[in-house]
Design an enzyme around this catalytic site. Structure first.
Site, PDB file in Angstrom:
ATOM      1  CG  ASP A 256      -2.134   0.943   1.001  1.00 43.01           C
ATOM      2  OD1 ASP A 256      -2.049   1.837   0.134  1.00 43.01           O
ATOM      3  OD2 ASP A 256      -3.159   0.815   1.724  1.00 43.01           O
TER       4      ASP A 256
HETATM    5  C1  NOJ Z   1      -3.937   4.058   0.079  1.00 42.49           C
HETATM    6  C2  NOJ Z   1      -5.108   3.118   0.128  1.00 42.49           C
HETATM    7  O1  NOJ Z   1      -5.129   2.450   1.353  1.00 42.49           O
HETATM    8  C3  NOJ Z   1      -5.103   2.116  -1.020  1.00 42.49           C
HETATM    9  O2  NOJ Z   1      -6.296   1.396  -0.981  1.00 42.49           O
HETATM   10  C4  NOJ Z   1      -4.917   2.806  -2.328  1.00 42.49           C
HETATM   11  O3  NOJ Z   1      -4.944   1.881  -3.380  1.00 42.49           O
HETATM   12  C5  NOJ Z   1      -3.627   3.582  -2.301  1.00 42.49           C
HETATM   13  N1  NOJ Z   1      -3.661   4.566  -1.219  1.00 42.49           N
HETATM   14  C6  NOJ Z   1      -3.332   4.294  -3.614  1.00 42.49           C
HETATM   15  O4  NOJ Z   1      -4.188   5.363  -3.770  1.00 42.49           O
END
Ligand code: NOJ
Length: 850
Positions: A256
């Site tokens: 993530d």
């Molecule tokens: C953080 C989020 O938790 C995740 O779900 C997402 O894909 C990423 N940011 C990228 O935006």
């Protein structure tokens, strides 16, 4: 045991064992063999936040025609893009319980990604799974049950990947709340630790990921939080052990965004790609990989074999979905501007290179049809006294009253569009006007929203119905608007989202399960006034998840209540379809609706404040183990307001003819784990460190992440200490685990008749109860089991007066529990299973034993 510790599992299993991926791995090996160290590292590392067009972009290998990959959110549409569709959220998809629609929505979403040039779609989400009903991001996933999540995730993944786009199963794992999910957002030294026992991990949280792997998912995103005191993106037990060995995952693990918290440790623990590449902070331009990974490989901290495996996994995934056949144009939109011409490297303070970044490709096709279908089928009718619904377009259903015009009023700000535009707040982080999505990276810019009010207005026949409206939540002083009505329709809502944004005092996770913005009061005021108390009231709730309805649910003239979840852009059309009976409601609750929040149990509470005993990280003990949502209500014998799986129809259904057939005799252990194919292997020589230096006259873009080194310092090779090999899991050996787990042991069939007045679909649900008296074969201790667990569902469409046949295959996995001591799935072979078939978790008219 819940000791808060995560065991070590090394070395990282290599991809390539699964025959279904054989060709892709062969091709990948051919390509990777030709890559230099620098080229390999480039593939593993993001180029930095907003450095290229997508929310994530890794490095390319132009020499070998391996392109930069565009990774883009998210689970309900293409984020930061134009001419796309705002699909219904995951929770609405879950509420349809319709496997075909789940697939269709995934496919439409995948098609849009493909048309926009997105290689890797950052969805579906199946974690949070819904342990906490107030969890801010539950709405991105499909409901508070592992089987429902798993089926919906698998269907979505197949849909996306059938369009040639890599799907991402996220967030792996235990990211059940937004508060403290990561350190910097919350001003604490470390992210929260979700402490999950091994059995709950297997039977609840990892279950949908197993289905995702079985469906062929090519990417998994590890989450921000720690699990058992080890960061999810460096947790060797979870990545190497559970995901790659036991579940046989063949794709690549991406972090993530900034969830990678260590360089070497995460590489060894099984992380394959770091996103967005920046390092420990946004735009820090200090990657934990990039040049540092090059250095770590050269000096022996990360074996070259591990790097080869990371890269092979990425390249094999690219082949597996057929992206080698794409023309390499890259994304045709920019996440950072809506203008046609824009910066090529938005995040770089000094680089001003411009180019055409938005080509405004329309990706929508006829996807609004699938949006409307999902939104209508994902609407759950929970109350319908005196059959006030469906409404009649001409007003009175009662012919004798036809002469008088029916007076209808529609109430609440949720009936209209937001005053300042549908995309006013960043990532939809406000609750204004009608609620069609939650907020965060999982939200998109709406192309349009069909407001409920305009759709309802045009649905009624103007010659026979007067429609009035009041588009706010506080009623005016003039009482006529309520009192002079025969029918009052009230719209209310409840919103939540991702923790980096807040709306009022909601920082991602909801603070409670109430309807927001004074909605309860509005309903009570309308109910009291409507037709001077004699009018009928219909309530529609747009919501991110479970809500408490107690303040109004028993008011006698509140005749009908619809839980419409988060419908996406076709909101008004979908609710009209259901209100007027063009679509007979067939949605079922994908979560329990309780009488009060405490009924979900102590484990369901979001941790809103760190406690003094937390130490270096907030601790969240999943002490309730298996007992979340309906499993908790059933165990504690608490009556919910509306149980998991519940929903009404405009017709009636009757089940009969339960038939349980044995296909295989009971046997406690799955067959021995099969050996897979041999993964590709590569020469282990390391290049001269000088070959990893920045090439002469290399033009560096400020803050861009590169795989090169500034100097050869720290590159002298030292052979690493050998690590003991962790034993392979008996539960592994194929996609989603040991193939024998997916052997059908029992088939269950039943007939469902439509005995009511209209055609309609219903959800036939299968639950099983494990043998009550089953004891551990060695210790003789009783094994604890939930009262019942969902194991399958089918959604037949039955013509009125007609009958359909449904059939379920019940597998070894369905009939097994995770034995922590033996580290395997065990099917109890003493006592009897009970198998029930019905219409909800508490309405199970057919029951048999096996
Ligand atoms: C953080 C989020 O938790 C995740 O779900 C997402 O894909 C990423 N940011 C990228 O935006």
């Amino acid at each position: 045991p819940l000791d808060g510790l995560s065991p070590a599992w090394y070395p990282a299993p290599k991809g390539g064992a699964d025959p279904a991926w054989e060709e892709s791995y062969k091709k990948a090996a051919e390509l990777v063999k030709q890559m230099t160290l620098i080229e390999k590292v480039n593939i593993t590392t993001g180029t930095g936040w907003s450095m290229d067009m997508c929310v994530g972009n890794n490095g390319a290998v132009p020499r070998l025609k391996f392109p930069q990959l565009c990774l883009q959110d998210g689970p309900l549409g293409i984020r930061f893009a134009d001419n796309i569709t705002a699909f219904p959220a995951g929770i609405t998809v879950g509420a349809t319980w319709n496997k075909d629609l789940m697939y269709q929505r995934g496919k439409a979403h995948g098609k849009e990604a493909r048309l926009k040039g997105v290689n890797v779609l950052l969805g579906p989400a199946m974690g949070p799974l819904g342990r906490m009903p107030a969890g801010g991001r539950n709405w991105e996933g499909f409901g508070s049950d592992p089987v429902l999540q798993g089926v919906a995730a698998a269907q979505t993944i197949k849909g996306i990947q059938d369009e040639g786009v890599i799907a991402t199963a996220k967030h792996y794992i235990g990211n059940e709340q937004e508060h403290f999910r990561q350190a910097w957002e919350w001003g604490i030294p470390n992210a929260i630790s979700s402490n999950i026992d091994d059995r709950a991990l297997h039977e609840i949280y990892a279950w949908p990921f197993a289905d995702s792997v079985k469906a062929g998912v090519a990417s998994v995103m590890c989450s921000y939080n720690q699990v058992n005191s080890s960061y999810a993106c460096a947790n060797s037990k979870l990545l190497n052990g559970v995901l790659k060995d036991e579940l046989g995952f063949q794709g690549f693990v991406q972090s993530d965004w900034l969830a990678q918290r260590s360089g070497v440790a995460s590489a060894l623990a099984g992380l394959d790609m770091t996103m967005p590449g920046d390092g420990l902070r946004w735009a820090a331009a200090n990657s934990l990989w990039g040049g540092k990974l090059t250095q770590a490989v050269l000096n022996g901290s990360v074996p070259i074999e591990r790097l080869d495996d990371m890269v092979t996994r990425v390249v094999a995934s690219w082949y597996q979905v057929g992206q080698d056949k794409w023309s390499d144009d890259g994304p045709n939109f920019s996440s950072w501007t809506n203008d046609e011409v824009g910066k090529l490297h938005e995040g770089s303070p000094s680089d001003k290179t411009m180019g055409i970044v938005n080509k405004f490709v329309n990706a929508q096709g006829d996807h609004k049809d699938v949006v409307r279908k999902v939104a209508a089928e994902g609407t759950v009718l929970v109350k319908n006294e005196g059959n006030v619904l469906p409404l009649n377009r001409k007003g009175h259903r009662d012919e004798s009253k036809r002469q008088t015009k029916l007076r209808v009023a529609v109430f609440g700000e949720d009936v209209r569009l937001p005053h300042d535009g549908i995309n006013k707040c960043p990532d939809q982080s406000c609750n204004d006007g009608t609620l069609a999505s939650g907020w965060g990276s999982g939200a998109v810019d709406f192309p349009y929203i069909v407001a409920p009010l305009s759709a309802i207005r045009s649905a009624f026949d103007k010659d026979s119905v007067y429609v009035t409206d009041w588009q706010e939540n506080k009623l005016p002083k003039q009482k006529e608007i309520v009192e002079d009505q025969d029918l009052c329709i009230v719209f209310v809502n409840s919103d939540a989202g991702e923790g980096y944004l807040k709306w009022e005092d909601v920082r991602g996770d909801r603070n409670d399960l109430s309807i927001q913005k004074g909605g309860n009061q509005l309903i009570k005021d309308v109910a009291k006034g409507c037709g001077k108390g004699k009018g009928d009231v219909v309530v529609v709730v747009h919501t991110v998840g479970s809500v408490i309805l107690e303040e109004f649910i028993d008011i006698p003239n509140v005749k009908a209540v619809l839980i419409a979840n988060l419908p996406g852009q076709e909101s008004g059309n979908a609710i009209v379809d259901v209100l007027f009976g063009d679509v007979n409601p067939s949605g079922r609750l994908p979560y329990t609706i309780a009488k009060k929040e405490e009924d979900f149990g102590p484990g369901s509470k979001v941790k809103y404040l760190p406690s003094p005993s937390d130490g270096l990280a907030p601790q969240q003990n999943f002490s309730e183990g298996l007992y979340i949502d309906y499993r908790y209500f059933d165990k504690q014998d608490i009556t919910p307001r509306y149980e998991f799986g519940y929903g009404l129809s405009y017709t009636q259904f009757k089940l009969s003819s339960l038939l349980i057939k044995t296909k295989q005799e009971k046997s406690p252990f799955p067959s021995a784990r099969p050996t897979g194919l041999a993964p590709p292997s590569y020469p282990k020589e390391l290049p001269d460190p000088k070959s990893a230096l920045y090439p002469k006259n290399f033009h560096k873009i400020e803050k861009y992440i590169y795989p090169y080194l500034d100097s050869t310092a720290g590159t002298s090779f030292r052979a690493p200490e050998p690590v003991p090999h962790s034993p392979l899991s008996d539960a592994g050996g194929g996609p989603g685990g040991n193939p024998d787990l997916y052997t059908t042991f029992v088939t269950v069939s039943a007939s469902v008749a439509n005995t009511g007045p209209v055609d309609g679909a219903t959800v036939v649900q299968l639950y099983i109860s494990f043998p009550k008296d089953h004891t551990d074969p060695e210790t003789g201790e009783a094994v604890d089991f939930p009262v019942r667990v969902l194991r399958g569902f089918e959604k037949p469409f039955v013509k009125k007066g007609g009958e359909e046949h449904v059939e379920f295959n019940v597998t070894r996995r369905d009939l097994s529990y995770w034995d922590v001591k033996r580290q395997n799935w065990i099917m109890p072979n003493t006592g009897k299973f009970s198998i029930s078939v019905g219409f909800s978790s508490r309405n199970l008219p057919l029951e048999g034993t096996w």
